[in-house]
Write an enzyme that holds these catalytic residues in place. Structure first.
Site, PDB file in Angstrom:
ATOM      1  N   HIS A 179      37.617  25.052  41.092  1.00 40.46           N
ATOM      2  CA  HIS A 179      38.801  25.907  41.223  1.00 40.46           C
ATOM      3  C   HIS A 179      38.516  27.085  42.139  1.00 40.46           C
ATOM      4  CE1 HIS A 179      37.274  29.260  38.726  1.00 40.46           C
ATOM      5  NE2 HIS A 179      36.734  28.335  37.952  1.00 40.46           N
TER       6      HIS A 179
ATOM      7  N   CYS B 267      32.285  26.070  35.299  1.00 35.19           N
ATOM      8  CA  CYS B 267      33.148  25.531  36.357  1.00 35.19           C
ATOM      9  C   CYS B 267      32.480  25.694  37.720  1.00 35.19           C
ATOM     10  CB  CYS B 267      34.500  26.242  36.350  1.00 35.19           C
ATOM     11  SG  CYS B 267      35.568  25.758  34.971  1.00 35.19           S
TER      12      CYS B 267
END
Length: 265
Positions: free
Chosen positions: A223, A237
């Protein structure tokens, strides 16, 4: 008087005493030269100052050209074009060395096995004009896929087996964390995955905000982020620079293979 002097001389000679007559020696020939004038400091100083100026100019010319964050102009615009052609930069070609340009510089340097630095000198500019040998993490992988290199903190998107996007990333910090009542291990898992879910735009969860998220296992996603440091710093992440994440989200669809390899150093 003559008789007395002769008598004195005879008496002196007979006594064995030589008379002392103080007669000055003849004067030696001395050449008198005028005193040399003091050094003309005022005449020499301008010459030395001029030499210093020339040396400073030559020193400036010999210094390598450096581009760094905050610089503007055609040199930065040229850098951005080259980074865009290499698939490292996806922001505007605006001639401003901003944060997104810095992230692209890091991506190229890590891809080229150079030490990541903010400054761009002649060595990097020369390297940008040469082909880069790309190291494949998954030989024989799908023609279209994503590879994430934990050791070098680098993400590569392949299209038809060729790198189409190469990005600097920041993965899991590999530490224990507890935030907002949620605890866990900040680890980006290695293995072979597929994109399971997409979340466009900004989304906010217990651990912070994420932009254009591409989930490939559980709550772990690739992301966009406003914080993508050189070190692994996420909760697990894969953080991607914002401008690059826009292009990444356009390219990667649900079901695309995602391969995570390596170990953070």
């Amino acid at each position: 008087m003559t008789i007395k002097l002769q008598t004195f001389t005879v008496l002196a000679l007979s006594a064995g005493v030589l008379p002392f007559i103080a007669t000055p020696p003849p004067a030696a020939a001395v050449t008198v030269r005028p005193a040399a004038p003091p050094p003309a400091e005022s005449a020499e100083r301008p010459a030395s100052e001029e030499t210093e100026k020339v040396e400073k100019v030559e020193e400036v010319k010999s210094k390598p050209v450096l581009l760094r964050p905050g610089h503007r102009g055609e040199a930065v615009r040229s850098l951005q074009r080259k980074l865009h052609r290499g698939r490292y930069y996806f922001g505007r070609i605006n001639g401003v060395y901003d944060e997104q340009t810095k992230f692209a510089v890091w991506a190229f340097q890590k891809h080229k096995r150079m030490m990541p630095r903010k400054e761009v000198g002649p060595k990097m500019l020369a390297a940008l004009d040469k082909p880069v040998r790309h190291k494949v993490l998954v030989p024989g992988g799908a023609p279209d896929r994503v590879e994430i290199d934990l050791r070098n903190q680098l993400l590569t998107v392949y299209r038809d087996r060729r790198p189409a996007l190469i990005s600097h990333v920041s993965t899991g910090a590999e530490v224990r964390y507890c935030e907002n009542g949620r605890c866990g291990n900040a680890i980006t898992p290695t293995g072979d995955f597929r994109v399971l879910r997409r979340a466009p735009g900004w989304t906010t969860g217990p651990l912070g905000s994420m932009y254009n998220s591409l989930y490939f296992t559980g709550a772990i996603a690739m992301h966009g982020s406003t914080k993508v440091p050189l070190r692994p710093a996420s909760h697990g992440c894969v953080r991607v620079p914002l401008e690059t994440s826009k292009r990444l989200y356009q390219m990667v669809k649900i079901g695309e293979p995602v391969h995570v390899r390596g170990k953070i150093m």
